[in-house]
Write an enzyme that holds these catalytic residues in place. Sequence first.
Site, PDB file in Angstrom:
ATOM      1  N   THR A  20      26.556  49.718  20.603  1.00  0.00           N
ATOM      2  CA  THR A  20      25.907  50.318  21.777  1.00  0.00           C
ATOM      3  C   THR A  20      26.928  51.213  22.457  1.00  0.00           C
ATOM      4  OG1 THR A  20      24.413  48.481  22.121  1.00  0.00           O
ATOM      5  CG2 THR A  20      25.066  49.680  24.101  1.00  0.00           C
TER       6      THR A  20
ATOM      7  N   THR B 168      27.374  45.891  27.387  1.00  0.00           N
ATOM      8  CA  THR B 168      27.045  45.837  25.970  1.00  0.00           C
ATOM      9  C   THR B 168      27.137  44.390  25.495  1.00  0.00           C
ATOM     10  OG1 THR B 168      27.802  46.438  23.744  1.00  0.00           O
ATOM     11  CG2 THR B 168      29.445  46.532  25.482  1.00  0.00           C
ATOM     12  N   GLY B 169      26.445  44.105  24.399  1.00  0.00           N
ATOM     13  CA  GLY B 169      26.452  42.748  23.854  1.00  0.00           C
ATOM     14  C   GLY B 169      25.054  42.177  23.849  1.00  0.00           C
TER      15      GLY B 169
HETATM   16  N1  ASP Z   1      22.995  45.174  24.662  1.00  0.00           N
HETATM   17  C1  ASP Z   1      22.295  45.707  23.523  1.00  0.00           C
HETATM   18  C2  ASP Z   1      20.938  45.049  23.449  1.00  0.00           C
HETATM   19  O1  ASP Z   1      20.850  43.849  23.549  1.00  0.00           O
HETATM   20  C3  ASP Z   1      23.002  45.528  22.218  1.00  0.00           C
HETATM   21  C4  ASP Z   1      24.506  45.774  22.203  1.00  0.00           C
HETATM   22  O2  ASP Z   1      25.090  46.113  23.217  1.00  0.00           O
HETATM   23  O3  ASP Z   1      25.094  45.644  21.120  1.00  0.00           O
HETATM   24  O4  ASP Z   1      19.973  45.732  23.207  1.00  0.00           O
END
Ligand code: ASP
Length: 296
Positions: free
Chosen positions: A165, A216-217
């Site tokens: 992301t 992110t995450g």
């Molecule tokens: N936060 C993003 C989501 O859950 C994914 C990511 O940041 O890797 O859509």
Amino acid sequence: MTARSFGPVILIHGGAGKVAPDLVELRRDGIRAAVVNGWQVLTAGGSAVDAVEQVVKTLEDDPAFNAGRGAVLNRDGEIELDASIMDGRGLAAGAVGAVKRIANPVTLARTVMEAGGPTLLVGEGAQRFAAAVGIKECVAEALITERQRARWSALREEQVEGVGTVGAIAIDQAGHLAAATSTGGLPLKTPGRVGDSALIGCGTYADDQLGAASCTGNGEAIIKLVLAKTALEFLRMGEEPMAAARRAVGELTARTGAEVGIILLDQYGRIGVARNTAQMPCACIREGNTDPEIFD
Ligand code: ASP
């Protein structure tokens, strides 16, 4: 607010999580190029909103990141994208969820913001809005990389976290703040699932009176903790930016055990970065230190 004693700042991330070894260098290069693009916008007198949109667009176009081209595929093998942007000047915000065949969802989110109507458009309604404002759809295959297609096939049996992301936060020459985030979400996500990156206060937030943040995450955990706004509220309570970022990730970890990262800026341009994951490539440029500082 005290008199400003600092210049513009741009701080960006390329997603929290463990990255395939062959992507580490590519992501670092991509982050470096994107932060330089954002900095050029700021030094040319562009707004923080212009800068964060430019950074996120650059990373959406870079297939090494899970946003725009190169995004992960959902359970049906399709790409559905989430993005949001917020202008700290007057709290204007725009977001799109689960959009298909849009190369730069952050630009669509900005257009939603500037239209001044709904804040969040999803699915079919968002596609119709894009057509109405002249944002052209690409063919679905234009966004799908070989890597993500292969990964999708390999992962269909496994539940995994997604990484890559992208997000950017900035403060411009006039002292205004902005934040933007864009993602393909989690690999093998349920079609129609919208994550934190499309949700103001969760994945993205900016307020000139407080600061700016991009997360992110694991989106489900970020939504539950309303992470971006929560971290910024720690600033209001008197925490330093680095401590605020760490406290936000610490609370999320304690309550959910999920993997996340956050970048934030306070209204004075001081930065905070925290993650509980193996990696989160970040880059920062600020006045007096115009060589990009790269850290992960
Ligand atoms: N936060 C993003 C989501 O859950 C994914 C990511 O940041 O890797 O859509």
